[in-house]
Design a protein around this motif. Sequence first.
Motif, PDB file in Angstrom:
ATOM      1  N   ASP A 185       2.143   1.931  -3.320  1.00 54.49           N
ATOM      2  CA  ASP A 185       1.050   2.024  -4.306  1.00 54.49           C
ATOM      3  C   ASP A 185       1.095   0.881  -5.313  1.00 54.49           C
ATOM      4  O   ASP A 185       0.996   1.075  -6.523  1.00 54.49           O
TER       5      ASP A 185
ATOM      6  N   ASN B 290      -2.399  -5.078  -3.882  1.00 53.90           N
ATOM      7  CA  ASN B 290      -2.390  -5.726  -2.569  1.00 53.90           C
ATOM      8  C   ASN B 290      -3.778  -6.271  -2.273  1.00 53.90           C
ATOM      9  O   ASN B 290      -4.757  -5.926  -2.957  1.00 53.90           O
TER      10      ASN B 290
ATOM     11  N   ASP C 118       0.832  -1.197   0.000  1.00 49.38           N
ATOM     12  CA  ASP C 118       0.000   0.000   0.000  1.00 49.38           C
ATOM     13  C   ASP C 118       0.874   1.258   0.000  1.00 49.38           C
ATOM     14  O   ASP C 118       0.591   2.238  -0.702  1.00 49.38           O
TER      15      ASP C 118
END
Length: 448
Positions: free
Chosen positions: A111, A114, A108
């Motif tokens: 970016d 996930n 996360d």
Amino acid sequence: MGAAPKPPAFIVFSDLSKIGPSLIELRKRGLAVLAISQKQGSAMVQKGIELLGTPDGPFSGITDVSLRDHQDLSGMADQASVWAQEYDVRGVLVNAEVYVDAGQIVADMLDLPNPGWRASTVCRNKLLQRRYLRQWSPVSVLVTAPDNGFETSGQPAELAKRYDGPFPVAIKPLDRESSIGVRVVGSVQALTEAIATLQPGNRLLVEERVQGREYNVDTLVSKGRPLVTLLTQKGTNEDSTEYFVELIHTTPPNNLDEREQALIVEAQLGVVERLGFENGYTHAEYRIDDDGRVSLMEIAARAPGDGCLHLYHLATGKPIEPVLIDIALGLETQYPAVFSRRGRQVYFEHTPGILRDVQVEGLDGITPRWLADTTGLWPELKAVEADAPPTVHELFSIKPRGFELERLTESSNRAVTAIFDVPIDGDIDAEEARVRRGVTVVSEPYAP
């Protein structure tokens, strides 16, 4: 002139023993492999750590390794940030349960694709699974030991009364990983005695003991869309003990009809949707009884352990790791779930004592591989043609010679395993019987 482009890289959170197939695939793609693994652990883990940095060793393809305790979330996030300054990090893959939290944070933060916060958080907590996924879960209550310990003999009995469902029940410590400490108790008195052993502040999930056949149910999800759901039949030692140690995996199952399989897949897709699972591998375990009731046992936001990925490869002819890496990279991908063979992994029961040898008779060409004494790495397996005769692929010992074998009360006590397959219409049970006849685990009693 602009800055030179950063070399492309990929972060893997994994026990070193399980990194092999991912490592090979990532190197094929020209990606630098950045690994986060445990500082200590099983005999396999320790052997892997010993071999790190060895020229031409099994882990020489890893560009950089950071050994981290799984609770060191800040340290792992910082390490990923440091790597991201030097490399163009394009994906994150989690192969070990204890690193699901860290993998979610790092992916996360960078970016990258996930599983999503809800999925990762709920999958890491047995109680949250029961509360978020009530529709598919057995009845359960939470028991918490007082912070100052039990002050009277009546306190455990009072806590036991919180559960008013049927017996037997399964008890699951919430302060331990995986299935460690999970067992069955058959009465209120036995439950009271189990609660009395809790340390101050320990938490115990007490839940209805669900009967029925059990399965691994694995769904690959990309960009919120389930790609495929795969089932593996499970066998444990629950019929002869109070524990649930996994000893047999069979892919695809040979004890399900189409209606039952559809009910399990329907439940799994409902669970995946409720969790808002975004990208990756969701590995669940379900039971189904003879009336068609499907119950969720547990779910994880990572690939299964043992040789389960090997079994998918052997049964379909296609390895699954490239698809997991595609998903982690945000690429379009698919996994054809067409089974041309049936694979099985068995763990052999043993007599507690000092492991001295694994003897083989009548299995031509098969010799035991002492992984914990040699590479510390589960190797790749090679699929055979669909019509090939029954094939024993490997016989592994994941404990070193001289190891002190204990009773099979949890997965970490297992020592010797074999993986084999047959044509899809072949007799996998007959092949298992042949393998079991041919393998003997030799241990000697502990010294007084």
